[in-house]
Each structure stands twice: as structure tokens, then as C-alpha cells.
Design an enzyme around this catalytic site. Structure first.
Site: not given
Ligand code: NAD
Length: 243
Positions: A58, A147, A184
Site C-alpha cells: 500500500d 485529478y 478502473s
Molecule cells: P487501474 O486504475 O485500473 O488500477 C489501479 C491499480 O492501483 C489497482 O490495481 C489498485 O489495486 C492499485 N492501487 C490503488 N490504491 C493503491 C495503493 N494505495 N497502493 C498500491 N496500489 C494501489 O489502472 P489504470 O487505469 O491503468 O491506471 C494506472 C495509472 O495510470 C493511474 O495513475 C492513472 O491515473 C493513470 N492514468 C490512467 C489513464 C486511463 O485512461 N486508464 C489515463 C491517464 C493516466
């Protein structure tokens, strides 16, 4: 060609989405990877992947970050991928949501960087990659106040670390995706009620006419992890959103 041969890589939020795809891509590029996530069930989906070991972590907990880095480091590469999206404008936002977003999207990166940096400095080499977004200092996106504030801060912290350590072999860069297919994102599309309309709206804002894939972002993470002549940059990978 294994660009990350002999590199040891720490990934946060590696249980699903971009973090998971990146852990796999780092390993296929020759690295040994410590894939961490708060969610052990998600992490278990990486069991049996060559080159990857998993650890529950975490990133909100400083002691836990220090313990995992102490037990599994030193690292050549850190990919800070953990992050959360809150919807809403400045007026809608609850202060507790901003506090949480600052803690997970920004402070967690500070915790992990502080934990890995001393060993990187000792070695005179290290690549730190921070997950930002084009919704940041790059682009204002409606209804993403907390965000956008926090992802802009990620770019600021990236440039600051890059500036402080550029002469000591440390590179620090940010990845700024557009809209990427991930668990997500699926949750957010379902939460809007009309899934098809929500999906169409997300696709409509991407000029390439589709969402990105986690694997496409992972390829950029592999490139940056091994890149030796770039630091302090915010790499947009966004389907043309910011053209
Ligand atoms: P996601 O949001 O589906 O998964 C996020 C993961 O983070 C999960 O496995 C969750 O268990 C983990 N997590 C949450 N809280 C946590 C904590 N306290 N400690 C450790 N792990 C924790 O994945 P995603 O959509 O690929 O996003 C990953 C990153 O990419 C994020 O930083 C997000 O803001 C960024 N991002 C995503 C997008 C998008 O469109 N999906 C776009 C731009 C940026």
C-alpha cells in the site's frame, strides 16, 4: 534484444491496467521485476510470469514502502503507477477527496522515490518514471479538478527531481496518457449509468477514434526505463488528444 537486461525494476499498482501490462513488458525486456499492489488478488494474476515476483504494498504507508524497498531492492528503475481518478469540478470536490488524491497520486511517489533514490545515487544510475496524465498542466479536462491538480503536481515533482539529480546519473520522467482501456476506466464507464454512451464519449475525445491499450503505454514505459539521454520530460501518449 533485451534493453532492460540486468535491470531490477519496482512497479507500483501492478495488479491491473497499465501497471500490470508494464510489469510484464519490463520482464519481457529482460528485467527482473518486483510487481506491487495493494490488491493481492489482482497481483495473483501475475503468478507464473517469468521475471516477476509480487509483493503486496500500500503506497499510502511509508513504513511499508521502506520495508519492501529494503527487502527487495536496490532498484535500477522505479515506475510509480498508482493513482486514482475523482470526478467533479472545484465546487463539487470534497476536501477529503483532494486530500486522498494528493496522498495517492503525489505523496506516494515522494515516498517511493525517497526509498529508492539513495541506492540509485550510490550506483550513479537510475530511471524513475512517474504516471501523470495529459489531464494535468498539459490540458484542462472538464470535471476532473482533483485529478488534474494532482497530475500537474506529478509533472512538477518529476521536473524537480530531474533537475536536482541530472548530474548524478538519475533520470526522472513522466508518462502522460490520454484515455486507456483499464479496469478502473470500465468501472467509471459503468458508473455513469449508460455504459455505451459513456464509452462513446471517451472515444470521441480521442482523435485516433479509439481508446489506448495498457500495452501501448507499457511500451513507452520500457523505452523510458532504458533511455539514457532524456530527463525531466512529460511524454504524452494520448491518441492525438493534445495535437
Ligand atoms: P487501474 O486504475 O485500473 O488500477 C489501479 C491499480 O492501483 C489497482 O490495481 C489498485 O489495486 C492499485 N492501487 C490503488 N490504491 C493503491 C495503493 N494505495 N497502493 C498500491 N496500489 C494501489 O489502472 P489504470 O487505469 O491503468 O491506471 C494506472 C495509472 O495510470 C493511474 O495513475 C492513472 O491515473 C493513470 N492514468 C490512467 C489513464 C486511463 O485512461 N486508464 C489515463 C491517464 C493516466
Amino acid at each position: 534484444y533485451l534493453p532492460l537486461k540486468n535491470k531490477h525494476v519496482l512497479v507500483t499498482a501492478a495488479g491491473q491496467g497499465i501497471g500490470r501490462a508494464s510489469a510484464i513488458a519490463f520482464a519481457r525486456a529482460g528485467a527482473t521485476v518486483v510487481a506491487t499492489d495493494i490488491n493481492t488478488e489482482a497481483l495473483a494474476t501475475l503468478d507464473g510470469e517469468a521475471g516477476i515476483t509480487t509483493r503486496q504494498l500500500d503506497v499510502l504507508k511509508d513504513d511499508a514502502v521502506k520495508a519492501v524497498v529494503g527487502e527487495t531492492g536496490p532498484f535500477d528503475v522505479l515506475f510509480n503507477c498508482a493513482g486514482v481518478v475523482h470526478g467533479g469540478t472545484i465546487m463539487d470536490m470534497a476536501d477529503k477527496d483532494l486530500d486522498f488524491a494528493l496522498d495517492l497520486n503525489v505523496r506516494a511517489m515522494i515516498r517511493t522515490i525517497r526509498a529508492v533514490l539513495p541506492a540509485m545515487l550510490e550506483k550513479g544510475d537510475g530511471s524513475i518514471i512517474n504516471m501523470a496524465s495529459v489531464a494535468s498542466s498539459i490540458k484542462g479536462v472538464p470535471n476532473r479538478f482533483a485529478y488534474t491538480v494532482t497530475k500537474a503536481a506529478v509533472i512538477g515533482l518529476t521536473k524537480s527531481v530531474a533537475a536536482d539529480y541530472v548530474t548524478q546519473g538519475i533520470r526522472c520522467n513522466a508518462i502522460c496518457p490520454g484515455t486507456v482501456e483499464s479496469p478502473s476506466l470500465q468501472d467509471r464507464m459503468r458508473a455513469q449509468g449508460d455504459y455505451d454512451a459513456a464509452r462513446a464519449a471517451f472515444i470521441a475525445r480521442q482523435p485516433m477514434g479509439r481508446l489506448g491499450t495498457p500495452e501501448e503505454i507499457a511500451d513507452l514505459a520500457v523505452y523510458i526505463a532504458g533511455a539514457t539521454y532524456t530527463s525531466g520530460q512529460a511524454f504524452a501518449i494520448d491518441g492525438g488528444w493534445t495535437i
